[in-house]
Design a protein around this motif. Structure first.
Motif, PDB file in Angstrom:
ATOM      1  N   ARG A 223       0.807  -1.222   0.000  1.00 38.41           N
ATOM      2  CA  ARG A 223       0.000   0.000   0.000  1.00 38.41           C
ATOM      3  C   ARG A 223       0.843   1.278   0.000  1.00 38.41           C
ATOM      4  O   ARG A 223       0.316   2.378   0.071  1.00 38.41           O
ATOM      5  CB  ARG A 223      -1.008   0.032   1.164  1.00 38.41           C
ATOM      6  N   ARG A 224       2.164   1.124  -0.082  1.00 40.37           N
ATOM      7  CA  ARG A 224       3.012   2.278  -0.316  1.00 40.37           C
ATOM      8  C   ARG A 224       2.831   2.739  -1.752  1.00 40.37           C
ATOM      9  O   ARG A 224       2.384   1.981  -2.608  1.00 40.37           O
ATOM     10  CB  ARG A 224       4.503   1.905  -0.116  1.00 40.37           C
ATOM     11  N   VAL A 225       3.148   3.986  -2.032  1.00 40.81           N
ATOM     12  CA  VAL A 225       3.150   4.466  -3.409  1.00 40.81           C
ATOM     13  C   VAL A 225       4.568   4.889  -3.778  1.00 40.81           C
ATOM     14  O   VAL A 225       5.325   5.388  -2.941  1.00 40.81           O
ATOM     15  CB  VAL A 225       2.161   5.640  -3.618  1.00 40.81           C
ATOM     16  N   ILE A 226       4.917   4.674  -5.033  1.00 39.08           N
ATOM     17  CA  ILE A 226       6.246   4.977  -5.551  1.00 39.08           C
ATOM     18  C   ILE A 226       6.102   5.954  -6.716  1.00 39.08           C
ATOM     19  O   ILE A 226       5.313   5.722  -7.632  1.00 39.08           O
ATOM     20  CB  ILE A 226       6.967   3.700  -6.029  1.00 39.08           C
ATOM     21  N   PHE A 227       6.875   7.024  -6.676  1.00 36.46           N
ATOM     22  CA  PHE A 227       6.892   7.985  -7.771  1.00 36.46           C
ATOM     23  C   PHE A 227       7.981   7.606  -8.776  1.00 36.46           C
ATOM     24  O   PHE A 227       9.101   7.233  -8.387  1.00 36.46           O
ATOM     25  CB  PHE A 227       7.175   9.397  -7.249  1.00 36.46           C
ATOM     26  N   VAL A 228       7.646   7.740 -10.046  1.00 40.68           N
ATOM     27  CA  VAL A 228       8.592   7.517 -11.145  1.00 40.68           C
ATOM     28  C   VAL A 228       8.558   8.785 -11.989  1.00 40.68           C
ATOM     29  O   VAL A 228       7.627   9.001 -12.767  1.00 40.68           O
ATOM     30  CB  VAL A 228       8.203   6.281 -11.973  1.00 40.68           C
ATOM     31  N   ASN A 229       9.553   9.654 -11.813  1.00 38.08           N
ATOM     32  CA  ASN A 229       9.502  11.001 -12.362  1.00 38.08           C
ATOM     33  C   ASN A 229      10.598  11.253 -13.397  1.00 38.08           C
ATOM     34  O   ASN A 229      11.744  10.832 -13.194  1.00 38.08           O
ATOM     35  CB  ASN A 229       9.678  12.033 -11.239  1.00 38.08           C
ATOM     36  N   PRO A 230      10.292  11.965 -14.482  1.00 41.75           N
ATOM     37  CA  PRO A 230      11.356  12.422 -15.382  1.00 41.75           C
ATOM     38  C   PRO A 230      12.333  13.305 -14.612  1.00 41.75           C
ATOM     39  O   PRO A 230      11.936  14.090 -13.755  1.00 41.75           O
ATOM     40  CB  PRO A 230      10.598  13.237 -16.441  1.00 41.75           C
ATOM     41  N   TYR A 231      13.616  13.176 -14.935  1.00 43.93           N
ATOM     42  CA  TYR A 231      14.643  13.861 -14.153  1.00 43.93           C
ATOM     43  C   TYR A 231      15.803  14.245 -15.070  1.00 43.93           C
ATOM     44  O   TYR A 231      16.334  13.388 -15.791  1.00 43.93           O
ATOM     45  CB  TYR A 231      15.128  12.917 -13.045  1.00 43.93           C
ATOM     46  N   GLU A 232      16.159  15.508 -15.066  1.00 45.27           N
ATOM     47  CA  GLU A 232      17.318  15.970 -15.811  1.00 45.27           C
ATOM     48  C   GLU A 232      17.270  15.542 -17.284  1.00 45.27           C
ATOM     49  O   GLU A 232      18.261  15.060 -17.841  1.00 45.27           O
ATOM     50  CB  GLU A 232      18.605  15.460 -15.155  1.00 45.27           C
ATOM     51  N   ASP A 233      16.118  15.663 -17.898  1.00 46.93           N
ATOM     52  CA  ASP A 233      15.898  15.413 -19.326  1.00 46.93           C
ATOM     53  C   ASP A 233      15.931  13.934 -19.709  1.00 46.93           C
ATOM     54  O   ASP A 233      14.964  13.407 -20.246  1.00 46.93           O
ATOM     55  CB  ASP A 233      16.906  16.184 -20.183  1.00 46.93           C
ATOM     56  N   ASP A 234      17.031  13.243 -19.442  1.00 45.63           N
ATOM     57  CA  ASP A 234      17.162  11.871 -19.935  1.00 45.63           C
ATOM     58  C   ASP A 234      17.276  10.845 -18.825  1.00 45.63           C
ATOM     59  O   ASP A 234      17.662   9.703 -19.060  1.00 45.63           O
ATOM     60  CB  ASP A 234      18.387  11.767 -20.854  1.00 45.63           C
ATOM     61  N   LEU A 235      16.915  11.239 -17.604  1.00 46.43           N
ATOM     62  CA  LEU A 235      16.996  10.331 -16.463  1.00 46.43           C
ATOM     63  C   LEU A 235      15.622  10.197 -15.816  1.00 46.43           C
ATOM     64  O   LEU A 235      14.673  10.902 -16.162  1.00 46.43           O
ATOM     65  CB  LEU A 235      18.019  10.847 -15.438  1.00 46.43           C
ATOM     66  N   ALA A 236      15.526   9.276 -14.862  1.00 51.09           N
ATOM     67  CA  ALA A 236      14.303   9.084 -14.095  1.00 51.09           C
ATOM     68  C   ALA A 236      14.666   8.979 -12.619  1.00 51.09           C
ATOM     69  O   ALA A 236      15.653   8.332 -12.256  1.00 51.09           O
ATOM     70  CB  ALA A 236      13.572   7.821 -14.547  1.00 51.09           C
ATOM     71  N   LEU A 237      13.863   9.620 -11.782  1.00 53.71           N
ATOM     72  CA  LEU A 237      14.034   9.577 -10.331  1.00 53.71           C
ATOM     73  C   LEU A 237      12.925   8.709  -9.754  1.00 53.71           C
ATOM     74  O   LEU A 237      11.737   8.971  -9.980  1.00 53.71           O
ATOM     75  CB  LEU A 237      13.964  10.993  -9.757  1.00 53.71           C
ATOM     76  N   ILE A 238      13.297   7.688  -8.998  1.00 50.17           N
ATOM     77  CA  ILE A 238      12.346   6.699  -8.502  1.00 50.17           C
ATOM     78  C   ILE A 238      12.443   6.598  -6.988  1.00 50.17           C
ATOM     79  O   ILE A 238      13.519   6.407  -6.430  1.00 50.17           O
ATOM     80  CB  ILE A 238      12.631   5.315  -9.135  1.00 50.17           C
ATOM     81  N   GLY A 239      11.318   6.756  -6.311  1.00 50.71           N
ATOM     82  CA  GLY A 239      11.281   6.637  -4.859  1.00 50.71           C
ATOM     83  C   GLY A 239       9.894   6.995  -4.345  1.00 50.71           C
ATOM     84  O   GLY A 239       9.021   7.365  -5.113  1.00 50.71           O
TER      85      GLY A 239
END
Length: 502
Positions: free
Chosen positions: A266-282
């Motif tokens: 039941r936790r939620v995880i964000f998967v976000n575009p980051y610095e144009d060509d990267l992804a930030l996950i947490g």
């Protein structure tokens, strides 16, 4: 700029408010107080935003999942602040759309629809588009997802460069004559003659003294250390440390959208575009009882985050694709919740002091999105000691560089027109980080050769000098990891060369 370099004086005399802690809460209070005509000093034992405030999920958001815990006041305040902050710093804060694939095993669709309806209306949304349902089997946002996720929702929140948000508040405070002292540790504080006598130690071992009519403890994970160890007082509140970790991988989907994933716990995880060509996950949410300085991601957390991606995406990244990872400690107010994810993200103040005794105000909890409102509330709690304090002012005031006068894309076009011979990608970088201050940075430069030594990527000597002279940068990580994210785009050899340069 006043305050851009460490103050050489050892005795700073008498100030109205001395603030311990250079994260987002301390920086926000320093800015607000200095703008109200109070004499302010802020000290930070490390670099600004070196702790929690540079290790967040980098979102200005209402906290959709907090609705499940009935945190309606906090969510409403955060949603209102989302609009205020977006207007104040459009160069470092911008809208982002989040795709929420429906996973019936975690939450029923009616609950998500209800939550998103509240999210759209609870905070008086004006600038951001509303939520909507998605047919993921046909919508482009569903293309990277596994076939079983056929239904979803989309809603709005905002991205923020968290460490720069701290710096911009400190710059504004300094421009209103606040004294800003990086790498200056609070050693002891005692009441003497009706005021606080705060002793500090700079990184060279020298002692600095300030006398203050009020003391603000914005030390984040170290808030109780300041109350008990520095001020020698007892606290009736506790802080609960929760570790949150993120990984950075190459971006593995097309489009500007982010994703919010529900996990089996039941936790939620964000998967976000980051610095144009990267992804930030947490992020992870793990109880933490170690030293806040020693927090670090472990292999179990990396595996946890990647497993969530594997559940939802057709071609998720693997462990060997992680290019960067970081952990932060959230200093949450301890409300005795069993589940770390359910611990309140609201903030609580504790005030030691009477009308005849100078106060110590300590901050427990808080989140980046509500830092500005927290600062207003903190100064409201100190109003009895400062009856002539000017009224609140930050709600309608742009942060430094944020006075772009319209849409960010139009500002980039105008800046490129003024500097036609500089690469457009470089212009965009300066616009994003510095807003209207980019012209101060560039000055008479017209071509790349005017920017001095090239360290790699979009990093030139002229920017490094600007960060040193105007933004208190001193050590390599100050330049490469917090004031900017150049460190993600330099090779190890280029990073070593820059470290040798400074």
């Amino acid at each position: 700029m006043t305050g851009a370099a460490p103050d050489a004086g050892r005795d700073h005399g008498l100030v109205d408010i001395a603030i311990i802690g250079g994260g987002i809460n301390g920086a926000g209070i320093a800015r607000d107080a200095a703008g109200r005509g109070l004499k302010v000093l802020l000290c930070e034992k490390d670099d600004f935003a070196e702790g929690t405030s540079s290790r967040s999920g980098k979102l200005v958001h209402g906290g959709l999942r907090y609705l499940e815990y009935y945190e309606f006041r906090l969510v409403r305040e955060a949603l209102i602040e989302r609009e205020v902050l977006l207007a104040s710093a459009p160069h470092i804060i911008w809208p982002m759309r989040f795709v929420l694939p429906h996973s019936p095993e975690q939450r029923p669709a009616w609950l998500l629809r209800t939550g998103l309806f509240l999210y759209d209306h609870l905070g008086g949304r004006k600038r951001l588009p509303p939520s909507r349902g998605l047919d993921l089997a046909h919508a482009p946002e569903g293309a990277p997802l596994r076939a079983e996720f056929r239904r979803g929702f989309e809603y709005s929140d905002c991205w923020v460069d968290d460490a720069r948000l701290v710096i911009l508040n400190l710059i504004d405070a300094a421009q209103n004559d606040a004294k800003i002292l990086p790498r200056t540790r609070a050693v002891s504080a005692r009441r003497e003659g009706g005021v606080w006598r705060l002793e500090m130690q700079s990184e060279d071992g020298g002692t600095q003294i300030v006398r203050a009519r009020a003391l603000v403890n914005a030390a984040g994970p170290w808030v109780q250390d300041v109350v008990q160890g520095v001020a020698g007082l007892n606290s009736s509140h506790n802080v609960r440390l929760v570790k949150g970790s993120h990984v950075v991988v190459p971006k593995f989907w097309s489009g500007p959208q982010a994703y919010l994933l529900q996990n089996e716990d039941r936790r939620v995880i964000f998967v976000n575009p980051y610095e144009d060509d990267l992804a930030l996950i947490g992020t992870t949410d793990i109880p933490y009882d170690g030293s806040a300085e020693d927090v670090a991601i472990d292999e179990g957390e990396i595996d946890y985050l990647l497993r969530v991606l594997s559940r939802y995406f057709r071609a998720p990244p693997r462990g060997n694709e992680v290019v960067h990872a970081f952990s932060g400690v959230r200093p949450l107010y301890d409300d005795n919740a069993d589940n770390p994810s359910a611990v309140t993200r609201d903030y609580v103040f504790e005030v030691h002091g009477t009308p005849d005794a100078s106060p110590l105000l300590s901050i427990f909890g808080g989140k980046i999105t509500t830092y500005r409102k927290l600062a207003e509330h903190a100064l409201g709690r100190l109003e009895a000691w400062f009856p002539k304090m000017q009224p609140a002012w930050t709600a309608g005031a742009p942060l430094p560089g944020g006075d772009i006068g319209g849409r960010f894309d139009n500002f980039v076009v105008d800046l490129a027109r003024d500097y036609p011979d500089l690469p457009r990608k470089l212009i965009h970088h300066y616009a994003r980080l510095y807003g209207t201050r980019a012209r101060e940075l560039l000055g008479p430069a017209r071509i790349s050769a005017d920017l001095g030594r090239h360290f790699g990527g979009d990093f030139y000597e002229r920017e490094a000098a600007f960060l040193r002279e105007k933004e208190w940068a001193k050590r390599p990580a100050d330049f490469l990891d917090r004031r900017t994210k150049h460190g993600l785009h330099l090779t190890p050899a280029q990073r070593d060369a820059f470290e040798d340069h400074i």
